[in-house]
Write a protein that holds these residues in place. Sequence first.
Motif, PDB file in Angstrom:
ATOM      1  N   UNK A 193       0.824  -1.213   0.000  1.00 29.76           N
ATOM      2  CA  UNK A 193       0.000   0.000   0.000  1.00 29.76           C
ATOM      3  C   UNK A 193       0.856   1.260   0.000  1.00 29.76           C
ATOM      4  N   UNK A 194       1.834   1.310   0.889  1.00 30.21           N
ATOM      5  CA  UNK A 194       2.663   2.516   0.992  1.00 30.21           C
ATOM      6  C   UNK A 194       3.481   2.717  -0.276  1.00 30.21           C
ATOM      7  N   UNK A 195       3.957   1.622  -0.880  1.00 30.76           N
ATOM      8  CA  UNK A 195       4.761   1.747  -2.086  1.00 30.76           C
ATOM      9  C   UNK A 195       3.907   2.166  -3.287  1.00 30.76           C
ATOM     10  N   UNK A 196       2.677   1.678  -3.358  1.00 27.42           N
ATOM     11  CA  UNK A 196       1.769   2.154  -4.406  1.00 27.42           C
ATOM     12  C   UNK A 196       1.457   3.630  -4.206  1.00 27.42           C
ATOM     13  N   UNK A 197       1.329   4.053  -2.944  1.00 22.70           N
ATOM     14  CA  UNK A 197       1.113   5.473  -2.650  1.00 22.70           C
ATOM     15  C   UNK A 197       2.307   6.322  -3.069  1.00 22.70           C
ATOM     16  N   UNK A 198       3.520   5.793  -2.861  1.00 19.94           N
ATOM     17  CA  UNK A 198       4.713   6.528  -3.285  1.00 19.94           C
ATOM     18  C   UNK A 198       4.718   6.701  -4.802  1.00 19.94           C
ATOM     19  N   UNK A 199       4.345   5.655  -5.518  1.00 23.32           N
ATOM     20  CA  UNK A 199       4.265   5.763  -6.978  1.00 23.32           C
ATOM     21  C   UNK A 199       3.196   6.779  -7.384  1.00 23.32           C
ATOM     22  N   UNK A 200       2.070   6.791  -6.660  1.00 26.05           N
ATOM     23  CA  UNK A 200       1.026   7.773  -6.934  1.00 26.05           C
ATOM     24  C   UNK A 200       1.545   9.192  -6.683  1.00 26.05           C
ATOM     25  N   UNK A 201       2.272   9.370  -5.590  1.00 23.23           N
ATOM     26  CA  UNK A 201       2.836  10.685  -5.283  1.00 23.23           C
ATOM     27  C   UNK A 201       3.775  11.127  -6.399  1.00 23.23           C
ATOM     28  N   UNK A 202       4.576  10.188  -6.907  1.00 26.92           N
ATOM     29  CA  UNK A 202       5.501  10.517  -7.995  1.00 26.92           C
ATOM     30  C   UNK A 202       4.736  10.959  -9.236  1.00 26.92           C
ATOM     31  N   UNK A 203       3.615  10.283  -9.526  1.00 29.18           N
ATOM     32  CA  UNK A 203       2.804  10.670 -10.685  1.00 29.18           C
ATOM     33  C   UNK A 203       2.229  12.070 -10.515  1.00 29.18           C
ATOM     34  N   UNK A 204       1.735  12.374  -9.322  1.00 30.96           N
ATOM     35  CA  UNK A 204       1.170  13.696  -9.065  1.00 30.96           C
ATOM     36  C   UNK A 204       2.269  14.760  -9.091  1.00 30.96           C
ATOM     37  N   UNK A 205       3.443  14.410  -8.534  1.00 32.40           N
ATOM     38  CA  UNK A 205       4.543  15.370  -8.464  1.00 32.40           C
ATOM     39  C   UNK A 205       5.101  15.682  -9.846  1.00 32.40           C
ATOM     40  N   UNK A 206       4.943  14.750 -10.797  1.00 29.39           N
ATOM     41  CA  UNK A 206       5.478  14.976 -12.138  1.00 29.39           C
ATOM     42  C   UNK A 206       4.491  15.720 -13.034  1.00 29.39           C
ATOM     43  N   UNK A 207       3.422  16.216 -12.463  1.00 31.31           N
ATOM     44  CA  UNK A 207       2.485  17.025 -13.226  1.00 31.31           C
ATOM     45  C   UNK A 207       1.107  16.445 -13.378  1.00 31.31           C
ATOM     46  N   UNK A 208       0.836  15.293 -12.751  1.00 34.72           N
ATOM     47  CA  UNK A 208      -0.471  14.640 -12.807  1.00 34.72           C
ATOM     48  C   UNK A 208      -0.770  14.133 -14.219  1.00 34.72           C
ATOM     49  N   UNK A 209      -1.953  13.556 -14.410  1.00 33.48           N
ATOM     50  CA  UNK A 209      -2.388  13.073 -15.719  1.00 33.48           C
ATOM     51  C   UNK A 209      -1.394  12.056 -16.290  1.00 33.48           C
ATOM     52  N   UNK A 210      -0.855  11.211 -15.407  1.00 31.72           N
ATOM     53  CA  UNK A 210       0.107  10.206 -15.854  1.00 31.72           C
ATOM     54  C   UNK A 210       0.148   9.083 -14.837  1.00 31.72           C
ATOM     55  N   UNK A 211       1.015   8.091 -15.075  1.00 33.11           N
ATOM     56  CA  UNK A 211       1.181   6.995 -14.133  1.00 33.11           C
ATOM     57  C   UNK A 211       2.659   6.792 -13.859  1.00 33.11           C
ATOM     58  N   UNK A 212       2.964   6.233 -12.688  1.00 35.56           N
ATOM     59  CA  UNK A 212       4.332   5.862 -12.350  1.00 35.56           C
ATOM     60  C   UNK A 212       4.306   4.478 -11.714  1.00 35.56           C
ATOM     61  N   UNK A 213       5.299   3.678 -12.058  1.00 38.15           N
ATOM     62  CA  UNK A 213       5.468   2.358 -11.459  1.00 38.15           C
ATOM     63  C   UNK A 213       6.472   2.486 -10.314  1.00 38.15           C
ATOM     64  N   UNK A 214       6.157   1.863  -9.194  1.00 37.70           N
ATOM     65  CA  UNK A 214       7.033   1.970  -8.022  1.00 37.70           C
ATOM     66  C   UNK A 214       8.416   1.389  -8.314  1.00 37.70           C
ATOM     67  N   UNK A 215       9.442   2.125  -7.851  1.00 35.68           N
ATOM     68  CA  UNK A 215      10.817   1.637  -7.842  1.00 35.68           C
ATOM     69  C   UNK A 215      11.377   1.876  -6.449  1.00 35.68           C
ATOM     70  N   UNK A 216      12.343   1.081  -6.016  1.00 35.20           N
ATOM     71  CA  UNK A 216      12.915   1.270  -4.677  1.00 35.20           C
ATOM     72  C   UNK A 216      13.454   2.679  -4.447  1.00 35.20           C
TER      73      UNK A 216
END
Length: 753
Positions: free
Chosen positions: A460-483
């Motif tokens: 859950x927390x790692x999926x949230x981190x990937x979501x945060x990365x997507x929002x931080x990169x300008x939204x309207x996109x997706x990011x896959x979690x990486x360590x």
Amino acid sequence: MASSFYPVRENEAQRVDALCDLKILDTQPEPEFEAVARLAQSMFNVPIALVCLLDKDRQWFKARCGLDVTETVRSEAFCNYPVALNVPFVVNDTWLDDRFIANELVTGSPHIRFYAGVPVSLQQGLPLGTICVIDREPRRFSDDDIRKLEDLALVVRSLYEQREKANQIVALMETQAQQTVLIKQQMLEISRQNRVFEQASKLAKIGAWEINPVTGDLVWTKGMYDIHGMSNTVPVDPEDIYNLYPPAVRKKLQKEIEKSNANLTGYTFEGPVILADGQRRWMRVSCEVEVEDGVIVRRYGMKQDITEQRELWDQTQFLATRDSLTGLSNRYVLRTSLDEAVLSPGGAGLRALFMIDLDGFKHVNDSFGHQAGDHILKTMGRRLRRCCRKSDIVARLGGDEFAILMSNVTDHAEFEAIARRLVSEFRKPVTWRSQSFQLSASVGLRIWNGSEAADADDVLSEADLALYAAKDSGKNTYHVYTPKMKSVAKRRIETVIGVATALNKDKLELFYQPKVALSTGAHVGFEALLRLRKADGSVTAPGEFEAALNDPELSRRIGTFVIDEAIRQAAEWRANSLAFGHIAVNLSGSEFQNDAFVHETVRKLQTAGLPPQSLEIEITERVFLNEDSDKVLSALKALKAAGVRIALDDFGTGFASLSHLRTFPVDVIKIDRTFVNGCLRRPDDNAIVQAILLLARVMELDVVAEGIEQEDELTALKSYGCGYGQGYLFSHPLPQTEAQLWLRALTTQRDVA
């Protein structure tokens, strides 16, 4: 303070003894009691429903909905009154009742404003407690409501009777354990009574039946006739009753009977029947058997019409597992499924958890209301479902947050294709009435191998981190979690904590970069730039602690510090007759969330004795693009009306700049340094700079060129007609003491001249 007075019954000691004899105090929660409390909560639409027992010095809750505590002191218990009076007791508004206005449960949590309770007794005149409903708002309670609550009290009483009967059976078994002559007969009787009693408690049976398997003789109670809609004067044929079940249901019932015959055991069966009048009702039948010499000699049991219970159960199951608005699974189902997925490694392929945020939803919901918001959420829920397989768990977690749990996928590319489709689906317009809304989605994706064990909280927390990365990169996109995201998040948290600590310890300060009139070189003002002073005396610019500026609460506090410090410094220079011009401060969107921001800023200027034009507010297009742009626009208009100048920073690097110039009350455009530094080397940058200057002249806006470092840049900008500039060619950002020396030097030059 707890009240020292509360009513008690004359036979209070006898009542407490009866409660203790029931052996129910401090027992574990039981689903039957919890179900009654939930039903009361739902039936009366209240936040709190309780099954309460009054002990000697406390009230203890056998079942509770909407309340965290398991007991309170007896002196504060509202239930003292219905128990003492042995009648229903209602308080429509505790604030208007002198008995309760100072009660700690009224003045403090759970803030009771309304109470209705009905006593529950086992013996005449010995109420053990109540079933009660509570609201935090005053309300009326009709006679019909009281009758309904009394009906629920009867259900609670039957549960108490069940416990009493069970206690009696246990006591009887213990008493007669040594009586070997009668033990077999007594145990058979107790076992039969216990099974019948448990069925009566669990199923709330209405009719009883008995049949002789050899002769086929059937005996019914009146309740059996009632639930079948039959006259008790009509002979009952077992075959006719059996045929009330539809053919498919009859086959299932027949299998249960055959299993019972083979195993010499009873059974319980639920299914629909079609009565003689055409009604379709759900029936639950329970059967027990008596066996002699390996042969069933008697069948008996209970039968209940559970149609309403079935409907309530179906509704309860839906509410327990589904989001009521979208019909998707809820957070509980997602978490349960995720726990099962990570704790049960195995199966083919990969698994993934998608976390999805709906970008722009808050603005629509706030601007157009919950009806529009609900329509959007339901639409997006349907789109999500279309993107997934039937086996996937698609859930709404709350607000504008969604999630998908997928299993048995062959490779990462398939998950990413789904993520791209999700982003594309969410980008499609949503039409509501005459409005068309353009939203988007940010998607975070955590993928793991189904053959490996994982931790649900980590996923859950790692999926949230990937979501945060997507929002931080300008939204309207997706990011896959990486360590790497985890280490970035850790640094971000450390940065936020470090800057918050620096703010608390006065380690943040403002540097001041002069702004000059390009045609004359005259000083016109400063831009205040935030710096963090390290322990070794060195300073760092905001680029090194940007994460802190992205934290809404800390950013708001930093903005308050910047404005307060700039106004303080301006007031000091004004008192020393130093012509500083104005001070421009950079603000983020966080400051504009404070409804009192404009009023407080103007008040601070007035208190400092400064004219409003002493302060200039710089904002970037990112603030314009904030979901609360209406609030930002309103604040900027109010600031401008008060005399504060507004500057649009980094002009040309964002989106929709021209529309913002038309909509927002801008006084100044600041040309970004990238265009200034490139205007002599790149024709495109040169064209952009001249276009901005032409636009500003047409719109009667001032222009400040940032980052001027070379003489030839200055010469070019002057020839283009640029009015103002700042950069290393004139001065680096200066700490307060050096900025003051700069101003004194200017004052001396003017005096000499």
